[in-house]
Design a protein around this motif. Structure first.
Motif, PDB file in Angstrom:
ATOM      1  N   SER A   1      -2.361   6.029  38.338  1.00 14.49           N
ATOM      2  CA  SER A   1      -2.609   4.631  38.000  1.00 14.49           C
ATOM      3  C   SER A   1      -2.597   3.798  39.270  1.00 14.49           C
ATOM      4  CB  SER A   1      -1.531   4.135  37.032  1.00 14.49           C
ATOM      5  OG  SER A   1      -1.771   2.798  36.643  1.00 14.49           O
TER       6      SER A   1
ATOM      7  N   TYR B   1      -5.938   0.449  36.813  1.00 14.15           N
ATOM      8  CA  TYR B   1      -6.727   1.665  36.709  1.00 14.15           C
ATOM      9  C   TYR B   1      -5.817   2.789  36.223  1.00 14.15           C
ATOM     10  CZ  TYR B   1      -9.471  -1.145  39.959  1.00 14.15           C
ATOM     11  OH  TYR B   1     -10.170  -2.169  40.549  1.00 14.15           O
ATOM     12  N   TYR B   2      -6.386   3.666  35.394  1.00 16.65           N
ATOM     13  CA  TYR B   2      -5.610   4.784  34.857  1.00 16.65           C
ATOM     14  C   TYR B   2      -6.473   6.037  34.811  1.00 16.65           C
ATOM     15  CZ  TYR B   2      -2.566   1.061  33.138  1.00 16.65           C
ATOM     16  OH  TYR B   2      -1.746  -0.032  33.049  1.00 16.65           O
ATOM     17  N   THR B   3      -5.838   7.158  35.023  1.00 19.02           N
ATOM     18  CA  THR B   3      -6.536   8.398  34.749  1.00 19.02           C
ATOM     19  C   THR B   3      -6.592   8.598  33.243  1.00 19.02           C
ATOM     20  OG1 THR B   3      -6.657  10.734  35.383  1.00 19.02           O
ATOM     21  CG2 THR B   3      -4.481   9.897  34.800  1.00 19.02           C
ATOM     22  N   ASP B   4      -7.595   9.294  32.773  1.00 19.26           N
ATOM     23  CA  ASP B   4      -7.844   9.376  31.331  1.00 19.26           C
ATOM     24  C   ASP B   4      -6.650   9.927  30.558  1.00 19.26           C
ATOM     25  OD1 ASP B   4     -11.411  10.241  31.477  1.00 19.26           O
ATOM     26  OD2 ASP B   4     -10.356   8.320  31.603  1.00 19.26           O
TER      27      ASP B   4
ATOM     28  N   LYS C   1      -4.090   7.071  29.730  1.00 20.50           N
ATOM     29  CA  LYS C   1      -4.537   5.817  29.116  1.00 20.50           C
ATOM     30  C   LYS C   1      -3.931   5.670  27.728  1.00 20.50           C
ATOM     31  CE  LYS C   1      -8.940   5.235  31.547  1.00 20.50           C
ATOM     32  NZ  LYS C   1     -10.422   5.284  31.432  1.00 20.50           N
TER      33      LYS C   1
ATOM     34  N   THR D   1       1.637   2.210  31.484  1.00 17.58           N
ATOM     35  CA  THR D   1       1.263   0.850  31.852  1.00 17.58           C
ATOM     36  C   THR D   1       1.802   0.537  33.241  1.00 17.58           C
ATOM     37  OG1 THR D   1       1.348   0.138  29.542  1.00 17.58           O
ATOM     38  CG2 THR D   1       1.345  -1.580  31.240  1.00 17.58           C
TER      39      THR D   1
END
Length: 123
Positions: free
Chosen positions: A47, A57-60, A63, A67
């Protein structure tokens, strides 16, 4: 020095909150990222948050469960991790990019790395 903290042992489905802080200087104007490395695997992006805090931004795979947030008053970036899974077990590292730099998923955007904190998820 950057310091990640808050790791520990937790059962699957549980939660942890990681903190990234530094002493001696503010990093409120620096993009900040979280990465992790599991045994036998390469380091991977988890993230990131822009220096304004307005973009995340987050890796899948995280998600909806993780947070990232920034508390400028406390000069700290957090990674709230909920519904932890066995696959989340790793050493987690925080990293800073250049002042007013871009945030994103690419590790090359970050040039200062702290010591990691171990997160272990048990069944």
């Amino acid at each position: 020095q950057l310091q990640a903290s808050g790791g520990g042992l937790v059962q699957a489905g549980g939660s942890l909150r990681l903190s990234c802080a530094t002493s001696g200087r503010t990093f409120n104007n620096y993009p900040t990222g979280w990465f992790r490395q599991a045994p036998g695997k390469e380091r991977e992006f988890v993230s990131a948050i822009s220096w304004t805090g307005g973009s995340t931004y987050y890796t899948d795979s995280v998600k909806g469960r993780f947070t990232i947030s920034r508390d400028k008053a406390k000069n700290t970036v957090y990674l709230q991790m909920n519904r932890l899974e066995l696959e989340d077990t790793a050493v987690y590292y925080c990293a800073l990019g250049p002042r007013f730099g871009l945030a994103g998923t690419d590790p090359s955007l970050f040039d200062s790395w702290g010591q990691g904190t171990q997160v272990t998820v048990s069944s």
